[in-house]
Design an enzyme around this catalytic site. Structure first.
Site, PDB file in Angstrom:
ATOM      1  N   GLU A   1      21.643  45.139 -40.158  1.00  0.00           N
ATOM      2  CA  GLU A   1      21.652  43.715 -39.760  1.00  0.00           C
ATOM      3  C   GLU A   1      21.895  42.867 -40.996  1.00  0.00           C
ATOM      4  O   GLU A   1      21.264  43.098 -42.042  1.00  0.00           O
ATOM      5  CB  GLU A   1      20.300  43.283 -39.172  1.00  0.00           C
ATOM      6  CG  GLU A   1      20.044  43.737 -37.772  1.00  0.00           C
ATOM      7  CD  GLU A   1      18.752  43.170 -37.204  1.00  0.00           C
ATOM      8  OE1 GLU A   1      18.387  42.029 -37.533  1.00  0.00           O
ATOM      9  OE2 GLU A   1      18.113  43.900 -36.428  1.00  0.00           O
TER      10      GLU A   1
ATOM     11  N   GLU B   1      12.755  47.063 -37.416  1.00  0.00           N
ATOM     12  CA  GLU B   1      11.912  46.250 -38.307  1.00  0.00           C
ATOM     13  C   GLU B   1      10.441  46.614 -38.111  1.00  0.00           C
ATOM     14  O   GLU B   1       9.608  45.780 -37.724  1.00  0.00           O
ATOM     15  CB  GLU B   1      12.157  44.769 -38.074  1.00  0.00           C
ATOM     16  CG  GLU B   1      13.580  44.367 -38.429  1.00  0.00           C
ATOM     17  CD  GLU B   1      13.810  42.866 -38.485  1.00  0.00           C
ATOM     18  OE1 GLU B   1      13.125  42.121 -37.786  1.00  0.00           O
ATOM     19  OE2 GLU B   1      14.709  42.443 -39.247  1.00  0.00           O
TER      20      GLU B   1
HETATM   21  C1  BG6 Z   1      15.825  40.523 -37.007  1.00  0.00           C
HETATM   22  C2  BG6 Z   1      15.770  41.161 -35.667  1.00  0.00           C
HETATM   23  O1  BG6 Z   1      14.531  40.109 -37.298  1.00  0.00           O
HETATM   24  O2  BG6 Z   1      16.547  39.357 -37.209  1.00  0.00           O
HETATM   25  C3  BG6 Z   1      16.731  40.603 -34.650  1.00  0.00           C
HETATM   26  O3  BG6 Z   1      15.856  42.554 -35.729  1.00  0.00           O
HETATM   27  C4  BG6 Z   1      16.888  39.120 -34.863  1.00  0.00           C
HETATM   28  O4  BG6 Z   1      16.266  40.948 -33.373  1.00  0.00           O
HETATM   29  C5  BG6 Z   1      17.463  38.878 -36.252  1.00  0.00           C
HETATM   30  O5  BG6 Z   1      17.648  38.484 -33.887  1.00  0.00           O
HETATM   31  C6  BG6 Z   1      17.785  37.436 -36.583  1.00  0.00           C
HETATM   32  O6  BG6 Z   1      16.718  36.612 -36.294  1.00  0.00           O
HETATM   33  P1  BG6 Z   1      16.910  35.322 -35.372  1.00  0.00           P
HETATM   34  O7  BG6 Z   1      15.576  34.762 -35.219  1.00  0.00           O
HETATM   35  O8  BG6 Z   1      17.852  34.450 -36.107  1.00  0.00           O
HETATM   36  O9  BG6 Z   1      17.480  35.816 -34.100  1.00  0.00           O
END
Ligand code: BG6
Length: 475
Positions: free
Chosen positions: A372, A179
């Protein structure tokens, strides 16, 4: 029709949110170890509150996390049981170079990841490795101010050279900065930046951006030199902006907001700063200091593929009377009245994923990879201790349908899909364990208490079937 038989199904984690063992194996401290639980977390992530050592008044969830450091063999076995073709993970820079600038790497750290890769190979799981998932050695923050300083480039280069050489033949797919656009929104989290009163914040941020972009191009160059089989991707926090209304001003604003993120990928995938960025720098009095050869380097070493995270679309307007914002997301956005939200206020928009894929494929014409996606939710075990997470299954089903449509109906080239937090882990934004994404439940609470025992949720068996059928059986 259907997905390519080599489609890379799997799941994703990051070192700091899963490994724990922050002081084991000669590991050094990272910025991401120093994100405390509680309200202050946001200010630390933003670089507004300086926290370069543990404060006994706070709890730091990354210290132990889910202790994958000691559970990885069994965890990988579970991934294999689900049928993973790939597993996305990150290397913690401070396991390899505890202070970031040692002459020789830490053998214990190198061995740790080697064992993971060997275990993955045993199950024919292709590792997809992020070189920097938000982590920066604390010593480099103290000595140099982190990525604001050009010195970081050579140190990162050395780290990359070390891991590419050591893991040649074991790892083929690499991502440079997780990111990469996070630096604009949470600069300490994204790049270890802490601001001083006299700082011109935009200047500091974009200078650091330039250093990361150079470091990313160099990493790509070295990866290809070490092994021509290596494939390197960039990684964006994805999701496009919708105009809140059809007022032309809102549409123009949406384009402008999307460009804040595209800027990074324009450089990494096309090899040059786009004109709109150069104009922005001029307008906002941002002067990027470059070294001779920088522009050629960016041009010559573009990425092989583009990866991104997708949780939600966003909304923007120029109308000041529209004030309702989505809750709890680093990317603040106007609330979309047509979408439902997760328990943390992240809006759910599967079609937005199809749109994002199309926009990016049109723009870059390079293979894409969704690295993701997922639903952070509270899981409540039933009286038998089972977790029937139909809400998660439903979320994932809708998103898989959406990307399949992008591939099958729109012709987007998609390499794979790794769901976020395939095993429950610490939330990046909140530090909580209760924001769970996994197919595998981990017995651990928000204070770090629990046995850390793993158990399979209903979604575990569902995803197994999805992978087995190459995405045909989504019921
Ligand atoms: C992304 C990141 O921003 O979202 C992860 O690459 C992160 O590291 C994921 O965990 C989800 O966000 P959160 O705050 O729900 O863990």
């Amino acid at each position: 029709m259907g997905l390519n038989p080599n489609f890379l199904w799997g799941g994703a984690t990051a070192a700091n949110q899963s490994e724990g063992g922050y002081n084991l194996g000669n590991r050094g401290l990272s910025n991401v170890d120093l994100l405390p639980m509680g309200k202050i977390r946001e200010e630390v992530m933003a670089g507004k509150v300086k926290m370069l050592d543990f404060d006994p008044n706070y709890y730091y969830p990354a210290k132990q996390a889910i202790d994958m450091y000691q559970h990885y063999l069994d965890d990988i076995k579970l991934f294999a049981e689900m049928g993973f073709k790939t597993y996305r993970m990150s290397i913690s820079w401070t396991r390899i170079f505890p202070n970031g600038d040692e002459e020789t790497p830490n053998e214990e750290g190198l061995k740790f990841y080697e064992n993971i890769f060997l275990q993955l190979r045993k199950y024919n799981i292709e590792p997809l490795v992020t070189l920097a998932h938000f982590d920066v050695p604390v010593e480099l923050i103290k000595k140099y101010g982190s990525w604001r300083n050009r010195k970081m480039v050579a140190l990162f280069e050395n780290y990359c050279q070390t891991v590419f050489t050591r893991y040649k033949g074991l790892v083929k797919y690499w991502l440079t900065f997780n990111e990469i656009n996070m630096i604009l929104h949470a600069p300490f989290l994204g790049a270890g930046l802490v601001f001083e009163d006299e700082d011109h914040e935009q200047q500091v941020k974009y200078q650091a951006v330039h250093h990361q972009l150079i470091a990313s191009a160099l990493a790509t160059k070295i990866a290809h030199e070490v092994d021509p089989e290596n494939k390197v991707g960039c990684m964006l926090a994805g999701g496009n902006y919708y105009p809140y209304s059809c007022r032309p001003e809102d549409y123009a604003k949406a384009i402008e907001k999307d460009r804040e993120s595209f800027l990074f990928i324009d450089v990494q995938a096309r090899g040059a700063y786009p004109n709109y960025a150069l104009k922005k720098f001029q307008r906002e009095n941002i002067h990027i200091i470059m070294e001779r050869g920088d522009l050629e380097l960016l041009k010559s070493h573009t990425v092989d593929f583009i990866s991104f995270s997708y949780y939600s679309s966003r909304v923007v307007t120029t109308d000041d009377s529209v004030t309702h914002e989505t809750a709890g997301n680093i990317f603040k956005s106007v609330k979309n009245p047509y979408l439902k939200s997760s328990e943390w206020g992240w809006q759910i928009d599967p079609l937005g994923l199809r749109s994002a894929l199309n926009v990016m494929y049109d723009r870059y014409q390079k293979p894409l990879f969704i690295v993701e996606n997922g639903l952070g939710a509270i899981d409540r075990p039933d009286e038998n201790g089972n977790i029937e997470d139909d809400y998660r299954i439903d979320y994932l089903r809708q998103h898989i349908k959406a990307f399949k449509a992008a591939v099958e109906e729109d012709g987007v080239e998609l390499m794979g899909y790794t769901t976020w937090g395939c095993i429950d882990l610490v939330s990046a934004t909140k530090g909580e364990m209760s924001k769970r994404y996994g197919f595998i439940y981990v017995d651990c609470d928000n204070e770090g208490k629990g046995t850390r025992k793993r158990s399979k949720k209903k979604s575990f068996y569902w995803y197994q079937k999805v992978i087995q059928s190459n995405g045909e059986d989504l019921d």
